[in-house]
Design a protein around this motif. Structure first.
Motif, mmCIF file in Angstrom:
data_model
loop_
_atom_site.group_PDB
_atom_site.id
_atom_site.type_symbol
_atom_site.label_atom_id
_atom_site.label_comp_id
_atom_site.label_asym_id
_atom_site.label_seq_id
_atom_site.Cartn_x
_atom_site.Cartn_y
_atom_site.Cartn_z
ATOM 1 N N PRO A 1 74.029 83.193 45.209
ATOM 2 C CA PRO A 1 73.491 83.302 43.844
ATOM 3 C C PRO A 1 73.723 82.047 42.997
ATOM 4 C CG PRO A 1 75.475 84.640 44.101
ATOM 5 C CD PRO A 1 75.091 84.171 45.473
ATOM 6 N N GLU A 2 74.721 81.217 43.374
ATOM 7 C CA GLU A 2 75.020 80.015 42.604
ATOM 8 C C GLU A 2 74.104 78.849 42.974
ATOM 9 O OE1 GLU A 2 79.287 79.091 42.120
ATOM 10 O OE2 GLU A 2 79.616 80.827 43.401
ATOM 11 N N LEU A 3 73.299 79.033 44.035
ATOM 12 C CA LEU A 3 72.442 77.948 44.508
ATOM 13 C C LEU A 3 70.987 78.365 44.498
ATOM 14 C CD1 LEU A 3 74.524 76.886 47.649
ATOM 15 C CD2 LEU A 3 74.636 75.881 45.365
ATOM 16 N N LYS A 4 70.112 77.389 44.559
ATOM 17 C CA LYS A 4 68.683 77.666 44.708
ATOM 18 C C LYS A 4 68.040 76.531 45.487
ATOM 19 C CE LYS A 4 67.278 75.624 40.266
ATOM 20 N NZ LYS A 4 66.594 75.870 38.976
ATOM 21 N N LEU A 5 66.923 76.827 46.120
ATOM 22 C CA LEU A 5 66.164 75.832 46.874
ATOM 23 C C LEU A 5 64.907 75.464 46.092
ATOM 24 C CD1 LEU A 5 66.477 77.345 50.443
ATOM 25 C CD2 LEU A 5 67.204 75.045 49.814
ATOM 26 N N GLN A 6 64.604 74.196 46.008
ATOM 27 C CA GLN A 6 63.390 73.786 45.337
ATOM 28 C C GLN A 6 62.942 72.414 45.842
ATOM 29 O OE1 GLN A 6 65.865 72.849 41.316
ATOM 30 N NE2 GLN A 6 63.656 72.850 41.096
ATOM 31 N N LYS A 7 61.673 72.116 45.621
ATOM 32 C CA LYS A 7 61.144 70.816 46.023
ATOM 33 C C LYS A 7 61.667 69.761 45.052
ATOM 34 C CE LYS A 7 56.870 68.417 47.176
ATOM 35 N NZ LYS A 7 55.393 68.500 47.241
ATOM 36 N N PRO A 8 62.188 68.653 45.574
ATOM 37 C CA PRO A 8 62.822 67.672 44.683
ATOM 38 C C PRO A 8 61.845 66.703 44.036
ATOM 39 C CG PRO A 8 63.005 66.936 46.942
ATOM 40 C CD PRO A 8 62.313 68.282 46.992
ATOM 41 N N VAL B 1 65.379 71.126 48.912
ATOM 42 C CA VAL B 1 66.776 70.728 48.788
ATOM 43 C C VAL B 1 67.527 71.801 48.013
ATOM 44 C CG1 VAL B 1 66.285 68.265 48.879
ATOM 45 C CG2 VAL B 1 66.331 69.416 46.669
ATOM 46 N N ALA B 2 68.835 71.822 48.221
ATOM 47 C CA ALA B 2 69.686 72.810 47.558
ATOM 48 C C ALA B 2 70.267 72.213 46.290
ATOM 49 C CB ALA B 2 70.802 73.244 48.496
#
Length: 270
Positions: free
Chosen positions: A144-151, A206-207
């Motif tokens: 829950p403290e992290l997310k993935l997204q396009k940088p 990326v995380a």
């Protein structure tokens, strides 16, 4: 007789599942596994209860015994809780430094932590354990403290120059010049250069921290790109925007962009 024993076992399991001693475990699979470990019910009773399969329950018992989190299907998680926190903290620190980790890099980080974890348990050096990229991806998705997204892509040279030590002398010089010559507003321009990547290989996720609005990734040292140049004076007047295109001549497909407010210049370096 057998049916009667089965019903009694199910009632026993139901009572333990509802008891105050085990309700502290929100994950019902973990709760059931702890009941089995404590000997409050038998595996056959838990299986007859019908909520989870026998295979899932066995996986969950092994996970609890090894002090790992219990996954949805009962398998133990990749890392113990304290090691999971280490991986999460490293990812968040890297994100603050502008070097978000890809799934591949996260995979390598988890493998290194698992190796360190095994070395704490076993004296003999064991071969390095490899995990799949999908396992690393699942790990990131479940934190829950992290997310993935396009940088967003950052130019490493520009990033290195965007610091106080570099910018402060520049602005001090501008301030001295303005104090000395008292420039008119129409003579004070801000010129901005924006890199336009033509070949985008940044499809990798990326995380980053769940609290971070954006993720960043350093661009390769050499990449084919165009440059958008805009210049605006402090009084609001703007010069025509320029696109520097990486070719010896302006391509025909870009000629329709030409206008009084935008021009395309060819430049072999972009």
């Amino acid at each position: 007789m057998i049916k009667k024993k089965a019903e009694e076992g199910k009632r026993k399991m139901q009572a333990e599942m509802a008891s105050i001693n085990y309700r502290i475990y929100e994950n019902r699979l973990e709760r059931m596994a702890r009941i089995l470990i404590d000997g409050k019910a038998r595996l056959v009773d838990a299986t007859n209860f019908g909520e989870f399969s026998k295979k899932t329950l066995i996986h969950a018992v092994k996970a609890v015994k090894s002090e790992r989190d219990v996954a949805k299907v009962g398998r133990p998680s990749l890392l113990r809780k304290e090691k999971k926190e280490i991986v999460t903290d490293v990812i968040k620190i890297e994100a603050k430094c502008g070097t978000n980790l890809t799934v591949k890099k996260t995979k390598e980080l988890i493998e290194n932590v698992i190796e360190d974890e095994d070395s704490e348990i076993f004296e003999d050096a064991s071969p390095k354990k490899e995990i799949s990229k999908s396992a690393a991806y699942s790990f990131l998705r479940n934190q829950p403290e992290l997310k993935l997204q396009k940088p967003k892509i950052l130019d490493s040279k520009r990033l290195a120059a965007s610091c106080q030590d570099v910018l402060k002398p520049w602005y001090e010089m501008l301030d001295d010049l303005h104090s000395k010559y008292k420039y008119k507003r129409e003579l004070i321009f801000n010129v901005d250069e924006t890199s336009l990547r033509l070949s985008d290989n940044s499809q990798k996720l990326v995380a980053t921290s769940s609290e971070s609005p954006s993720a960043y990734c350093l661009a390769p040292s050499r990449v084919r790109n165009a440059t958008l140049v805009a210049a605006v004076a402090s009084d609001g007047f703007s010069l025509p925007t320029i696109v520097l295109w990486p070719s010896s001549n302006v391509p025909e497909e870009l000629t329709h962009l030409l206008s009084p407010s935008l021009d395309v210049w060819s430049n072999t370096n972009g």
